[in-house]
Write a protein that holds these residues in place. Structure first.
Motif, PDB file in Angstrom:
ATOM      1  N   LEU A  44       0.826  -1.207   0.000  1.00 58.80           N
ATOM      2  CA  LEU A  44       0.000   0.000   0.000  1.00 58.80           C
ATOM      3  C   LEU A  44       0.865   1.264   0.000  1.00 58.80           C
ATOM      4  N   PHE A  45       2.182   1.085  -0.159  1.00 62.06           N
ATOM      5  CA  PHE A  45       3.138   2.196  -0.116  1.00 62.06           C
ATOM      6  C   PHE A  45       4.287   1.836  -1.033  1.00 62.06           C
ATOM      7  N   ASP A  46       4.647   2.756  -1.955  1.00 63.78           N
ATOM      8  CA  ASP A  46       5.685   2.433  -2.934  1.00 63.78           C
ATOM      9  C   ASP A  46       7.095   2.650  -2.411  1.00 63.78           C
ATOM     10  N   GLY A  47       7.235   3.183  -1.198  1.00 63.72           N
ATOM     11  CA  GLY A  47       8.547   3.354  -0.595  1.00 63.72           C
ATOM     12  C   GLY A  47       9.299   4.586  -1.039  1.00 63.72           C
ATOM     13  N   SER A  48       8.733   5.356  -1.976  1.00 62.52           N
ATOM     14  CA  SER A  48       9.443   6.538  -2.465  1.00 62.52           C
ATOM     15  C   SER A  48       8.551   7.773  -2.577  1.00 62.52           C
ATOM     16  N   SER A  49       7.254   7.622  -2.355  1.00 64.18           N
ATOM     17  CA  SER A  49       6.333   8.758  -2.430  1.00 64.18           C
ATOM     18  C   SER A  49       5.101   8.444  -1.596  1.00 64.18           C
ATOM     19  N   THR A  50       4.246   9.452  -1.450  1.00 61.10           N
ATOM     20  CA  THR A  50       2.980   9.235  -0.748  1.00 61.10           C
ATOM     21  C   THR A  50       1.820   9.174  -1.740  1.00 61.10           C
ATOM     22  N   ASN A  51       2.101   8.717  -2.961  1.00 59.20           N
ATOM     23  CA  ASN A  51       1.032   8.542  -3.951  1.00 59.20           C
ATOM     24  C   ASN A  51      -0.039   7.615  -3.395  1.00 59.20           C
ATOM     25  N   GLY A  52      -1.290   8.015  -3.500  1.00 62.64           N
ATOM     26  CA  GLY A  52      -2.393   7.219  -2.984  1.00 62.64           C
ATOM     27  C   GLY A  52      -2.746   7.513  -1.550  1.00 62.64           C
ATOM     28  N   TRP A  53      -1.911   8.309  -0.876  1.00 61.93           N
ATOM     29  CA  TRP A  53      -2.138   8.646   0.523  1.00 61.93           C
ATOM     30  C   TRP A  53      -2.677  10.068   0.642  1.00 61.93           C
ATOM     31  N   SER A  54      -3.435  10.312   1.679  1.00 61.11           N
ATOM     32  CA  SER A  54      -3.975  11.644   1.939  1.00 61.11           C
ATOM     33  C   SER A  54      -4.119  11.835   3.437  1.00 61.11           C
ATOM     34  N   HIS A  55      -4.399  13.070   3.849  1.00 53.28           N
ATOM     35  CA  HIS A  55      -4.653  13.349   5.263  1.00 53.28           C
ATOM     36  C   HIS A  55      -6.103  13.753   5.435  1.00 53.28           C
ATOM     37  N   GLU A  56      -6.640  13.476   6.617  1.00 52.04           N
ATOM     38  CA  GLU A  56      -8.012  13.844   6.948  1.00 52.04           C
ATOM     39  C   GLU A  56      -8.031  14.351   8.392  1.00 52.04           C
ATOM     40  N   SER A  57      -8.956  15.261   8.676  1.00 51.90           N
ATOM     41  CA  SER A  57      -9.127  15.748  10.046  1.00 51.90           C
ATOM     42  C   SER A  57     -10.467  16.436  10.150  1.00 51.90           C
ATOM     43  N   ASP A  58     -10.909  16.676  11.383  1.00 50.02           N
ATOM     44  CA  ASP A  58     -12.089  17.517  11.565  1.00 50.02           C
ATOM     45  C   ASP A  58     -11.697  18.953  11.251  1.00 50.02           C
ATOM     46  N   SER A  59     -12.661  19.849  11.231  1.00 49.39           N
ATOM     47  CA  SER A  59     -12.418  21.217  10.764  1.00 49.39           C
ATOM     48  C   SER A  59     -11.532  22.033  11.690  1.00 49.39           C
ATOM     49  N   GLN A  90     -12.762  15.370  17.824  1.00 49.37           N
ATOM     50  CA  GLN A  90     -11.563  15.771  17.099  1.00 49.37           C
ATOM     51  C   GLN A  90     -10.812  14.530  16.596  1.00 49.37           C
ATOM     52  N   PHE A  91     -10.253  14.634  15.389  1.00 45.33           N
ATOM     53  CA  PHE A  91      -9.468  13.519  14.855  1.00 45.33           C
ATOM     54  C   PHE A  91      -8.502  14.019  13.798  1.00 45.33           C
ATOM     55  N   SER A  92      -7.426  13.278  13.625  1.00 41.38           N
ATOM     56  CA  SER A  92      -6.472  13.464  12.539  1.00 41.38           C
ATOM     57  C   SER A  92      -6.128  12.074  12.014  1.00 41.38           C
ATOM     58  N   ALA A  93      -5.937  11.959  10.703  1.00 39.81           N
ATOM     59  CA  ALA A  93      -5.740  10.629  10.141  1.00 39.81           C
ATOM     60  C   ALA A  93      -4.890  10.666   8.882  1.00 39.81           C
ATOM     61  N   ALA A  94      -4.193   9.555   8.647  1.00 38.91           N
ATOM     62  CA  ALA A  94      -3.562   9.270   7.361  1.00 38.91           C
ATOM     63  C   ALA A  94      -4.405   8.195   6.690  1.00 38.91           C
ATOM     64  N   ALA A  95      -4.730   8.390   5.417  1.00 44.86           N
ATOM     65  CA  ALA A  95      -5.605   7.456   4.707  1.00 44.86           C
ATOM     66  C   ALA A  95      -4.944   7.020   3.405  1.00 44.86           C
ATOM     67  N   VAL A  96      -5.069   5.739   3.098  1.00 45.76           N
ATOM     68  CA  VAL A  96      -4.589   5.233   1.812  1.00 45.76           C
ATOM     69  C   VAL A  96      -5.783   4.691   1.038  1.00 45.76           C
ATOM     70  N   ALA A  97      -5.857   5.062  -0.223  1.00 46.20           N
ATOM     71  CA  ALA A  97      -6.993   4.683  -1.056  1.00 46.20           C
ATOM     72  C   ALA A  97      -6.903   3.220  -1.472  1.00 46.20           C
ATOM     73  N   THR A  98      -8.055   2.540  -1.482  1.00 47.36           N
ATOM     74  CA  THR A  98      -8.170   1.171  -1.986  1.00 47.36           C
ATOM     75  C   THR A  98      -9.330   1.168  -2.980  1.00 47.36           C
ATOM     76  N   ALA A  99      -9.086   1.745  -4.143  1.00 49.01           N
ATOM     77  CA  ALA A  99     -10.155   2.038  -5.103  1.00 49.01           C
ATOM     78  C   ALA A  99     -10.903   0.796  -5.571  1.00 49.01           C
TER      79      ALA A  99
END
Length: 202
Positions: A44-59, A90-99
């Motif tokens: 789920l991680f290519d080891g060289s970039s954060t492609n496919g990953w995003s951040h999420e949080s409350d406002s 309140q929350f903060s998160a790292a998310a990886v897409a599984t399309a």
């Protein structure tokens, strides 16, 4: 729970929500970690970039996902800052897409460490026809030294009310590493390092 004749007094016991749901299908037979590690894996991680990953949080909270290049390889790093005040989700998160879903997988595996001992919530988010997305979770302990964790989808439980007791794997569209006020105090900030995240199938 209140004591008799205690109108206007604080409650004697206040618990987290307790849900009573209809009986679901039996959980599938468990698979041991060795069997999963010896099976098929999907990075789920290519080891060289954060492609496919995003951040999420409350406002009101902050989250940043970036690449941390370390001597023994790269990690996905989550920098989080929960808003202070009362705990109001309140929350903060790292998310990886599984399309395409995770139907072929039994579990997600990863290494993880933090700046201090803590718990996070490993969550999946799935599409549900005619309804908003729904989530399932599993609590994960994180220490200051990097350790591997394996979370089986069959061991996840619903976040709030869901149509199914376990994640509909074919419809899962994101896997999330969540810091929230269930396990972390409002106003807290810090960093998590996530290594070698991958889907596992026996």
């Amino acid at each position: 729970i209140r004591r008799p004749n205690s109108v206007g007094m604080p409650a004697w016991v206040t618990s987290n929500p307790i849900y009573v749901r209809k009986a679901g299908p039996a959980a599938p037979a468990s698979v041991d970690d060795a069997e999963l590690r010896g099976g098929k894996g999907q990075p789920l991680f290519d080891g060289s970039s954060t492609n496919g990953w995003s951040h999420e949080s409350d406002s009101t909270s902050l989250a940043v996902v970036d690449l941390a290049k370390l001597a023994d390889g790269a990690r996905v790093r989550l920098r989080y800052g929960l808003a202070g005040g009362s705990a109001v989700g309140q929350f903060s998160a790292a998310a990886v897409a599984t399309a395409t879903g995770v139907d072929a997988a039994d579990a997600v595996a990863f290494t993880i460490r933090a700046e201090g001992p803590m718990r996070i919530s490993l969550q999946v988010r799935a599409e549900v026809a005619g309804s908003p997305p729904e989530r399932w979770e599993k609590s994960v302990y994180v220490d200051t030294t990097e350790q591997e964790r394996i979370v089986r989808f069959a061991d996840m439980t619903p976040v709030g009310v869901t149509h199914e007791p376990r994640p509909p794997k074919a419809n899962v569209r994101a896997i999330m590493f969540v810091v929230d006020t269930t396990n972390t105090r409002p106003g807290a900030s810090g960093r998590l390092w996530i290594g070698n995240p991958r889907l596992l199938a026996r």
